[in-house]
Motif scaffolding. Structure first.
Motif, PDB file in Angstrom:
ATOM      1  N   ALA A  57     -42.437  -7.736 -18.773  1.00 59.18           N
ATOM      2  CA  ALA A  57     -41.892  -8.365 -17.571  1.00 59.18           C
ATOM      3  C   ALA A  57     -41.132  -7.349 -16.720  1.00 59.18           C
ATOM      4  O   ALA A  57     -41.231  -7.359 -15.490  1.00 59.18           O
ATOM      5  N   GLY A  58     -40.379  -6.473 -17.348  1.00 55.78           N
ATOM      6  CA  GLY A  58     -39.667  -5.431 -16.612  1.00 55.78           C
ATOM      7  C   GLY A  58     -40.620  -4.463 -15.933  1.00 55.78           C
ATOM      8  O   GLY A  58     -40.385  -4.028 -14.802  1.00 55.78           O
ATOM      9  N   GLY A  59     -41.709  -4.122 -16.609  1.00 57.77           N
ATOM     10  CA  GLY A  59     -42.711  -3.242 -16.019  1.00 57.77           C
ATOM     11  C   GLY A  59     -43.378  -3.867 -14.817  1.00 57.77           C
ATOM     12  O   GLY A  59     -43.590  -3.214 -13.787  1.00 57.77           O
ATOM     13  N   ILE A  60     -43.692  -5.155 -14.926  1.00 58.64           N
ATOM     14  CA  ILE A  60     -44.300  -5.862 -13.797  1.00 58.64           C
ATOM     15  C   ILE A  60     -43.325  -5.912 -12.623  1.00 58.64           C
ATOM     16  O   ILE A  60     -43.710  -5.690 -11.471  1.00 58.64           O
ATOM     17  N   ALA A  61     -42.059  -6.169 -12.906  1.00 60.19           N
ATOM     18  CA  ALA A  61     -41.048  -6.229 -11.839  1.00 60.19           C
ATOM     19  C   ALA A  61     -40.888  -4.868 -11.166  1.00 60.19           C
ATOM     20  O   ALA A  61     -40.776  -4.790  -9.932  1.00 60.19           O
ATOM     21  N   LEU A  62     -40.866  -3.797 -11.942  1.00 60.89           N
ATOM     22  CA  LEU A  62     -40.728  -2.463 -11.360  1.00 60.89           C
ATOM     23  C   LEU A  62     -41.948  -2.075 -10.527  1.00 60.89           C
ATOM     24  O   LEU A  62     -41.806  -1.495  -9.447  1.00 60.89           O
ATOM     25  N   VAL A  63     -43.134  -2.390 -11.029  1.00 60.62           N
ATOM     26  CA  VAL A  63     -44.351  -2.087 -10.272  1.00 60.62           C
ATOM     27  C   VAL A  63     -44.352  -2.861  -8.964  1.00 60.62           C
ATOM     28  O   VAL A  63     -44.652  -2.303  -7.894  1.00 60.62           O
ATOM     29  N   LEU A  64     -44.018  -4.129  -9.007  1.00 57.15           N
ATOM     30  CA  LEU A  64     -44.011  -4.958  -7.804  1.00 57.15           C
ATOM     31  C   LEU A  64     -42.952  -4.478  -6.808  1.00 57.15           C
ATOM     32  O   LEU A  64     -43.232  -4.343  -5.615  1.00 57.15           O
ATOM     33  N   GLY A  72     -42.599   1.944 -13.433  1.00 57.53           N
ATOM     34  CA  GLY A  72     -43.009   0.594 -13.807  1.00 57.53           C
ATOM     35  C   GLY A  72     -44.364   0.572 -14.487  1.00 57.53           C
ATOM     36  O   GLY A  72     -44.587  -0.179 -15.437  1.00 57.53           O
ATOM     37  N   ALA A  73     -45.294   1.411 -14.014  1.00 59.01           N
ATOM     38  CA  ALA A  73     -46.611   1.476 -14.646  1.00 59.01           C
ATOM     39  C   ALA A  73     -46.502   2.014 -16.071  1.00 59.01           C
ATOM     40  O   ALA A  73     -47.182   1.522 -16.982  1.00 59.01           O
ATOM     41  N   ILE A  74     -45.652   2.991 -16.277  1.00 59.52           N
ATOM     42  CA  ILE A  74     -45.466   3.546 -17.629  1.00 59.52           C
ATOM     43  C   ILE A  74     -44.828   2.518 -18.543  1.00 59.52           C
ATOM     44  O   ILE A  74     -45.276   2.300 -19.680  1.00 59.52           O
ATOM     45  N   VAL A  75     -43.780   1.842 -18.056  1.00 64.33           N
ATOM     46  CA  VAL A  75     -43.107   0.812 -18.862  1.00 64.33           C
ATOM     47  C   VAL A  75     -44.069  -0.340 -19.155  1.00 64.33           C
ATOM     48  O   VAL A  75     -44.101  -0.861 -20.277  1.00 64.33           O
ATOM     49  N   LEU A  76     -44.864  -0.712 -18.185  1.00 64.15           N
ATOM     50  CA  LEU A  76     -45.846  -1.780 -18.391  1.00 64.15           C
ATOM     51  C   LEU A  76     -46.887  -1.364 -19.421  1.00 64.15           C
ATOM     52  O   LEU A  76     -47.261  -2.158 -20.293  1.00 64.15           O
ATOM     53  N   GLY A  77     -47.358  -0.145 -19.354  1.00 62.84           N
ATOM     54  CA  GLY A  77     -48.323   0.347 -20.342  1.00 62.84           C
ATOM     55  C   GLY A  77     -47.758   0.357 -21.749  1.00 62.84           C
ATOM     56  O   GLY A  77     -48.418  -0.055 -22.712  1.00 62.84           O
ATOM     57  N   VAL A  78     -46.512   0.822 -21.882  1.00 65.34           N
ATOM     58  CA  VAL A  78     -45.872   0.835 -23.203  1.00 65.34           C
ATOM     59  C   VAL A  78     -45.649  -0.592 -23.699  1.00 65.34           C
ATOM     60  O   VAL A  78     -45.847  -0.894 -24.886  1.00 65.34           O
ATOM     61  N   GLY A  79     -45.264  -1.496 -22.793  1.00 64.98           N
ATOM     62  CA  GLY A  79     -45.047  -2.889 -23.181  1.00 64.98           C
ATOM     63  C   GLY A  79     -46.330  -3.567 -23.632  1.00 64.98           C
ATOM     64  O   GLY A  79     -46.344  -4.308 -24.615  1.00 64.98           O
ATOM     65  N   ILE A  80     -47.419  -3.309 -22.931  1.00 70.26           N
ATOM     66  CA  ILE A  80     -48.709  -3.895 -23.326  1.00 70.26           C
ATOM     67  C   ILE A  80     -49.170  -3.327 -24.660  1.00 70.26           C
ATOM     68  O   ILE A  80     -49.676  -4.061 -25.525  1.00 70.26           O
ATOM     69  N   ALA A  81     -48.984  -2.026 -24.852  1.00 71.46           N
ATOM     70  CA  ALA A  81     -49.357  -1.421 -26.133  1.00 71.46           C
ATOM     71  C   ALA A  81     -48.508  -1.988 -27.264  1.00 71.46           C
ATOM     72  O   ALA A  81     -49.010  -2.230 -28.368  1.00 71.46           O
ATOM     73  N   SER A  82     -47.235  -2.213 -27.007  1.00 70.72           N
ATOM     74  CA  SER A  82     -46.354  -2.781 -28.025  1.00 70.72           C
ATOM     75  C   SER A  82     -46.743  -4.225 -28.338  1.00 70.72           C
ATOM     76  O   SER A  82     -46.725  -4.637 -29.502  1.00 70.72           O
ATOM     77  N   GLU A  83     -47.080  -4.993 -27.323  1.00 68.53           N
ATOM     78  CA  GLU A  83     -47.518  -6.379 -27.547  1.00 68.53           C
ATOM     79  C   GLU A  83     -48.816  -6.430 -28.341  1.00 68.53           C
ATOM     80  O   GLU A  83     -48.994  -7.278 -29.200  1.00 68.53           O
TER      81      GLU A  83
END
Length: 85
Positions: A39-46, A17-28
């Protein structure tokens, strides 16, 4: 055994989730729409954190020399008596 396995699965979910969140933030930040990835990264981290925190092995409190240890609440009560006099 199964509790330990699910605890480790929670850590894995947290890491992914942290990796997906990092990639999502970089993409945004680069201008590409990737809100679903954030949103998926946040859900996985949580979900990973909650799974890990609820199932991780808790450390037992050491009871050796318990009679020699002072309770902090007793110390506070003792200080109050000195202040009143």
């Amino acid at each position: 055994m199964i509790r330990y396995l699910f605890s480790r699965l929670g850590l894995l979910l947290w890491l992914v989730g942290a990796i997906v969140l990092g990639v999502g933030i970089a993409s945004e930040s680069s201008g590409h729409p990737a809100f679903a990835m954030v949103a998926g990264g946040i859900a996985l981290v949580l979900a990973g954190f909650l799974l890990w925190n609820s199932l991780r092995p808790k450390g037992r409190k050491n009871t050796r020399f318990a009679m020699l240890r002072r309770d902090s609440r007793e110390d506070e009560r003792g200080n109050d008596d000195w202040d009143r006099k």
